[in-house]
Design an enzyme around this catalytic site. Sequence first.
Site, PDB file in Angstrom:
ATOM      1  N   ILE A 174       0.846  -1.607   0.311  1.00 15.72           N
ATOM      2  CA  ILE A 174       0.099   0.779   0.170  1.00 15.72           C
ATOM      3  C   ILE A 174       0.802   1.297   0.041  1.00 15.72           C
ATOM      4  CG2 ILE A 174      -1.484  -0.983   1.344  1.00 15.72           C
ATOM      5  CD1 ILE A 174      -1.499  -0.067   3.864  1.00 15.72           C
ATOM      6  N   HIS A 203      -5.004  -4.187  -2.274  1.00 16.63           N
ATOM      7  CA  HIS A 203      -4.659  -4.070  -0.491  1.00 16.63           C
ATOM      8  C   HIS A 203      -4.225  -3.129  -0.718  1.00 16.63           C
ATOM      9  CE1 HIS A 203      -2.735  -7.818   0.599  1.00 16.63           C
ATOM     10  NE2 HIS A 203      -3.941  -8.031  -0.035  1.00 16.63           N
ATOM     11  N   CYS A 218     -14.495   8.125   2.562  1.00 19.56           N
ATOM     12  CA  CYS A 218     -15.324   8.303   3.790  1.00 19.56           C
ATOM     13  C   CYS A 218     -16.571   7.539   4.355  1.00 19.56           C
ATOM     14  CB  CYS A 218     -16.652   9.441   3.358  1.00 19.56           C
ATOM     15  SG  CYS A 218     -17.573  10.546   4.228  1.00 19.56           S
ATOM     16  N   CYS A 244     -14.407  14.408   5.891  1.00 20.79           N
ATOM     17  CA  CYS A 244     -14.574  14.820   4.325  1.00 20.79           C
ATOM     18  C   CYS A 244     -14.914  16.077   3.924  1.00 20.79           C
ATOM     19  CB  CYS A 244     -15.814  13.486   4.528  1.00 20.79           C
ATOM     20  SG  CYS A 244     -16.671  13.747   2.282  1.00 20.79           S
ATOM     21  N   THR A 258       7.147 -11.980  -1.478  1.00 24.64           N
ATOM     22  CA  THR A 258       5.645 -12.455  -0.435  1.00 24.64           C
ATOM     23  C   THR A 258       5.587 -13.563   0.305  1.00 24.64           C
ATOM     24  OG1 THR A 258       3.307 -12.357  -0.751  1.00 24.64           O
ATOM     25  CG2 THR A 258       4.099 -13.372  -2.801  1.00 24.64           C
ATOM     26  N   ASN A 306      12.743 -14.377  -2.930  1.00 22.28           N
ATOM     27  CA  ASN A 306      12.627 -13.953  -2.173  1.00 22.28           C
ATOM     28  C   ASN A 306      13.569 -14.247  -1.401  1.00 22.28           C
ATOM     29  OD1 ASN A 306      10.267 -12.726  -0.357  1.00 22.28           O
ATOM     30  ND2 ASN A 306       9.987 -15.472   0.368  1.00 22.28           N
TER      31      ASN A 306
END
Length: 308
Positions: free
Chosen positions: A142, A158, A166, A207, A248, A273
């Site tokens: 993210i 994600h 909101c 908001c 991951t 990885n």
Amino acid sequence: MNLFHFTMRRLVSQVYYGLKPSSSKKQRICSEMARPSSNMADFREVFAKAKHIAIITGAGVSAESGVPTFRGAGGYWRKWQAQELATPEAFARNPSRVWEFYHYRRELMMSKNPNPAHISIAECEARLSKQGRSVVVITQNIDELHRKAGTKHLLEIHGSLFKTRCTSCGNVTENYKSPICPALAGKGAPDPEVKDAGVPVEDLPRCEDCNGLLRPHVIWFGETLDSDILTAVEKELEICDLCLVVGTSSIVYPAAMFAPQVSARGVPVAEFNMESTPATDQFSFHFAGPCGTTLPPALARHKTEIIS
């Protein structure tokens, strides 16, 4: 609807973000697979022929940029782990604490930059697009470091630290304010001895349309993934002829199902990885080590590529 699409829908409909399916089926599949190859030359030959490449990325790719994963030993913010804060229930109980946590992460990310893994992916996408080939990045992260690196074809399953939603009207907007609201300025320090700021709910991010309370536009533990994003992911995984799994752990669901489903239909999957994962034995290739070291040579221009 083909078998891949049906299987994905059936599995995802049964799994919420962060939960694992039963391990018996996973273990049975693994026992039937040969050990993956670590031969880079063989991977490069597969890469040279691929027309539609899907790259699935996780926290490991951003860890090399200094982004905390909040997983495993030491993965705490103050005295809480992410699983204790990144839930709808935690936000309902204490929105100030949860916003402090995300404010800290937002401010931290503004000082971080893409590492060689992010950059090699973006450069590969730009180069192959000129050859009529496609690269899509499906990320669990993210932090928007893929965007910073220049990736264009990006599916953030994600959500993003830099989007808000909101809780009243549902409006989703990009938000790069620093601080995100005056009351959170200087708040969010991760040290265990720091006390909660206790920001009144009316002073938390609001908001601009309806003045409702904002929340981070991210998928929290126990929430389902956005159906439109899932549909887009399914379409990409149905057409890909090479899949990379980068940084991951292959334990966070439903994303952990994506690459094994691709492998099950005979498409080569390469895992990059630091260590093996529960899904490693289902893949064609496994390259151990830091993604910023192993990925750039894997995605570099192949000798068969036409230079334009």
